[in-house]
Enzyme design. Structure first.
Site, PDB file in Angstrom:
ATOM      1  N   GLU A 118       1.462 -11.981  19.320  1.00  0.00           N
ATOM      2  CA  GLU A 118       0.856 -13.092  20.076  1.00  0.00           C
ATOM      3  C   GLU A 118       0.408 -14.217  19.148  1.00  0.00           C
ATOM      4  O   GLU A 118       0.535 -15.391  19.485  1.00  0.00           O
ATOM      5  CB  GLU A 118      -0.315 -12.544  20.907  1.00  0.00           C
ATOM      6  CG  GLU A 118       0.168 -11.632  22.024  1.00  0.00           C
ATOM      7  CD  GLU A 118      -0.955 -10.812  22.671  1.00  0.00           C
ATOM      8  OE1 GLU A 118      -1.704 -10.135  21.935  1.00  0.00           O
ATOM      9  OE2 GLU A 118      -1.086 -10.863  23.901  1.00  0.00           O
ATOM     10  N   GLU A 141       1.202  -2.722  23.831  1.00  0.00           N
ATOM     11  CA  GLU A 141      -0.059  -2.487  24.557  1.00  0.00           C
ATOM     12  C   GLU A 141       0.030  -1.446  25.657  1.00  0.00           C
ATOM     13  O   GLU A 141      -0.896  -0.656  25.846  1.00  0.00           O
ATOM     14  CB  GLU A 141      -0.585  -3.805  25.144  1.00  0.00           C
ATOM     15  CG  GLU A 141      -1.216  -4.745  24.123  1.00  0.00           C
ATOM     16  CD  GLU A 141      -0.211  -5.681  23.476  1.00  0.00           C
ATOM     17  OE1 GLU A 141       1.017  -5.455  23.608  1.00  0.00           O
ATOM     18  OE2 GLU A 141      -0.649  -6.650  22.840  1.00  0.00           O
ATOM     19  N   GLY A 152      -1.426  -8.227  19.320  1.00  0.00           N
ATOM     20  CA  GLY A 152      -2.067  -9.498  18.969  1.00  0.00           C
ATOM     21  C   GLY A 152      -1.382 -10.200  17.802  1.00  0.00           C
ATOM     22  O   GLY A 152      -1.504 -11.417  17.654  1.00  0.00           O
TER      23      GLY A 152
HETATM   24  N1  CAA Z   1      -6.013  -1.651  14.930  1.00  0.00           N
HETATM   25  C1  CAA Z   1      -6.800  -0.985  14.083  1.00  0.00           C
HETATM   26  N2  CAA Z   1      -6.336  -0.364  12.979  1.00  0.00           N
HETATM   27  C2  CAA Z   1      -5.019  -0.439  12.759  1.00  0.00           C
HETATM   28  C3  CAA Z   1      -4.139  -1.114  13.618  1.00  0.00           C
HETATM   29  C4  CAA Z   1      -4.690  -1.760  14.748  1.00  0.00           C
HETATM   30  N3  CAA Z   1      -3.951  -2.487  15.595  1.00  0.00           N
HETATM   31  N4  CAA Z   1      -2.883  -0.978  13.143  1.00  0.00           N
HETATM   32  C5  CAA Z   1      -2.991  -0.241  12.022  1.00  0.00           C
HETATM   33  N5  CAA Z   1      -4.267   0.085  11.781  1.00  0.00           N
HETATM   34  C6  CAA Z   1      -4.796   0.884  10.689  1.00  0.00           C
HETATM   35  C7  CAA Z   1      -4.520   2.366  10.887  1.00  0.00           C
HETATM   36  O1  CAA Z   1      -5.480   2.934  11.737  1.00  0.00           O
HETATM   37  C8  CAA Z   1      -4.594   2.877   9.468  1.00  0.00           C
HETATM   38  O2  CAA Z   1      -5.950   2.997   9.117  1.00  0.00           O
HETATM   39  P1  CAA Z   1      -6.429   4.299   8.254  1.00  0.00           P
HETATM   40  O3  CAA Z   1      -5.679   4.177   6.941  1.00  0.00           O
HETATM   41  O4  CAA Z   1      -7.908   4.073   8.113  1.00  0.00           O
HETATM   42  O5  CAA Z   1      -6.045   5.501   9.039  1.00  0.00           O
HETATM   43  C9  CAA Z   1      -4.032   1.718   8.651  1.00  0.00           C
HETATM   44  O6  CAA Z   1      -4.127   0.550   9.487  1.00  0.00           O
HETATM   45  C10 CAA Z   1      -2.567   1.896   8.291  1.00  0.00           C
HETATM   46  O7  CAA Z   1      -1.854   2.161   9.485  1.00  0.00           O
HETATM   47  P2  CAA Z   1      -0.868   3.424   9.669  1.00  0.00           P
HETATM   48  O8  CAA Z   1      -1.314   4.560   8.820  1.00  0.00           O
HETATM   49  O9  CAA Z   1      -0.743   3.677  11.133  1.00  0.00           O
HETATM   50  O10 CAA Z   1       0.468   2.798   9.064  1.00  0.00           O
HETATM   51  P3  CAA Z   1       1.962   3.223   9.451  1.00  0.00           P
HETATM   52  O11 CAA Z   1       2.828   2.536   8.455  1.00  0.00           O
HETATM   53  O12 CAA Z   1       2.092   4.689   9.617  1.00  0.00           O
HETATM   54  O13 CAA Z   1       2.208   2.563  10.897  1.00  0.00           O
HETATM   55  C11 CAA Z   1       2.129   0.804  12.530  1.00  0.00           C
HETATM   56  C12 CAA Z   1       2.212   1.156  11.028  1.00  0.00           C
HETATM   57  C13 CAA Z   1       3.411   1.241  13.233  1.00  0.00           C
HETATM   58  C14 CAA Z   1       1.961  -0.720  12.617  1.00  0.00           C
HETATM   59  C15 CAA Z   1       0.918   1.523  13.161  1.00  0.00           C
HETATM   60  O14 CAA Z   1      -0.222   1.277  12.342  1.00  0.00           O
HETATM   61  C16 CAA Z   1       0.608   1.078  14.544  1.00  0.00           C
HETATM   62  O15 CAA Z   1       1.273   1.482  15.478  1.00  0.00           O
HETATM   63  N6  CAA Z   1      -0.456   0.242  14.713  1.00  0.00           N
HETATM   64  C17 CAA Z   1      -0.900  -0.190  16.013  1.00  0.00           C
HETATM   65  C18 CAA Z   1       0.004  -1.254  16.575  1.00  0.00           C
HETATM   66  C19 CAA Z   1      -0.457  -1.649  17.960  1.00  0.00           C
HETATM   67  O16 CAA Z   1      -0.460  -0.844  18.875  1.00  0.00           O
HETATM   68  N7  CAA Z   1      -0.836  -2.923  18.114  1.00  0.00           N
HETATM   69  C20 CAA Z   1      -1.301  -3.454  19.376  1.00  0.00           C
HETATM   70  C21 CAA Z   1      -2.809  -3.364  19.441  1.00  0.00           C
HETATM   71  S1  CAA Z   1      -3.410  -3.780  21.040  1.00  0.00           S
HETATM   72  C22 CAA Z   1      -3.429  -5.445  21.110  1.00  0.00           C
HETATM   73  O17 CAA Z   1      -3.007  -6.146  20.208  1.00  0.00           O
HETATM   74  C23 CAA Z   1      -3.996  -6.012  22.380  1.00  0.00           C
HETATM   75  C24 CAA Z   1      -3.836  -7.476  22.561  1.00  0.00           C
HETATM   76  O18 CAA Z   1      -2.826  -7.984  23.000  1.00  0.00           O
HETATM   77  C25 CAA Z   1      -4.962  -8.348  22.323  1.00  0.00           C
END
Ligand code: CAA
Length: 260
Positions: free
Chosen positions: A114, A134, A111
């Site tokens: 996006e 995703e 997102g």
């Molecule tokens: N949703 C909810 N929480 C999230 C998040 C997300 N998309 N991305 C990060 N966070 C949170 C983590 O859960 C973590 O929370 P806690 O400290 O409470 O555990 C905090 O943010 C810090 O994140 P990380 O510890 O994971 O940080 P990192 O530096 O190790 O990694 C990252 C960074 C690579 C961005 C990793 O956080 C990650 O992969 N995040 C998810 C990215 C993702 O998959 N985004 C797509 C979501 S789906 C979507 O967007 C659908 C759509 O099209 C509408």
């Protein structure tokens, strides 16, 4: 409306919208999207504001995606509603007459990518990372990614990113045309402000009509698009700014646009 997940700042004719949930890397939950909807409507209607800059609060993220914790247990109906809300808010940003620039300061995933793509253009810091992860979560992008990414970078590159969930760095985003410029993190806001300031110095009605022409023209065939352009070009001649812009040129001075 008071915002818990956004920060809004205004500096002369430029508004800044910071997505502000740094502990969750600015992930977008329903409340954040509803706040954005309110903020976009209010900035659209604010006569003092000519350009909007969207960025992320904190050091690490622009927006790391839709909120996975929020989505984890959604039903199909709730998932559809959440996707439709994201599409609606991002559609409002795209359709705003005022130019919107994404200042991508860190992770722009799912997102977040996006959100950056519904802005008119993107300036990235060297720390920015882009991707549509995703499929790694067992879902498709839901806030416009499957549609805007191919339109921005071409179908083949978009499908590779969509199918592999690969995350790319700012240099690669520049190479494929996803961003216009890459600058050092400490220079990002200054550079985006510089671009916004230049836009503000032009005839604002002309800028807005140019945005309408480009947006509407890209959604239709070239003949209809040229008619849209001709109509909007013609409309400019009803404005004081056209008279001033051309008179200033003839008189060899800088124009003083009034936005009328
Ligand atoms: N949703 C909810 N929480 C999230 C998040 C997300 N998309 N991305 C990060 N966070 C949170 C983590 O859960 C973590 O929370 P806690 O400290 O409470 O555990 C905090 O943010 C810090 O994140 P990380 O510890 O994971 O940080 P990192 O530096 O190790 O990694 C990252 C960074 C690579 C961005 C990793 O956080 C990650 O992969 N995040 C998810 C990215 C993702 O998959 N985004 C797509 C979501 S789906 C979507 O967007 C659908 C759509 O099209 C509408």
């Amino acid at each position: 409306m008071t915002y818990e997940n956004l920060l809004i700042e205004k500096e002369s004719a430029i508004a800044f919208l910071y997505v502000n949930r740094p502990k969750a890397l600015n992930a977008l939950n329903k409340d954040t999207l509803l706040e954005m909807k309110d903020a976009i409507a209010s900035i659209s209607n604010d006569p003092e504001i000519d350009v909007l800059i969207i960025t992320g609060a904190g050091e690490k993220a622009f927006v790391a995606g839709a909120d996975i914790a929020y989505m984890q247990n959604l039903t199909a109906i709730e998932g559809r509603e959440f996707g439709a809300l994201g599409q609606e808010v991002f559609g409002m940003i795209e359709a705003m007459e005022k130019p919107v620039i994404a200042a991508v300061n860190g992770f722009a995933l799912g997102g977040g990518c996006e959100l950056a793509m519904c802005c008119d253009f993107r300036i990235a810091s060297t720390k920015a990372k882009f991707g549509q992860p995703e499929v790694g979560l067992g879902i498709t992008p839901g806030f416009g990614g499957t549609q805007r990414l191919p339109r921005l970078v071409g179908a083949g590159m978009a499908k590779q990113l969509l199918f592999t969930a690969d995350v790319i760095n700012a240099a690669e985003a520049l190479r494929i045309g996803l961003v216009n410029e890459v600058v050092n993190p400490e220079d990002l806001i200054a550079r985006v402000k510089e671009i916004a300031g230049k836009i503000c110095s032009k005839g604002k009605l002309a800028v807005r009509l140019a945005k309408v022409a480009a947006n509407e023209g890209m959604q239709t065939d070239i003949d209809r698009a040229m008619t849209i352009e001709a109509d909007l070009f013609g409309l400019c001649f009803s404005t004081e700014d056209q008279k001033e812009g051309m008179t200033a040129f003839i008189e060899k001075r800088s124009p003083l646009f009034v936005g009328k």
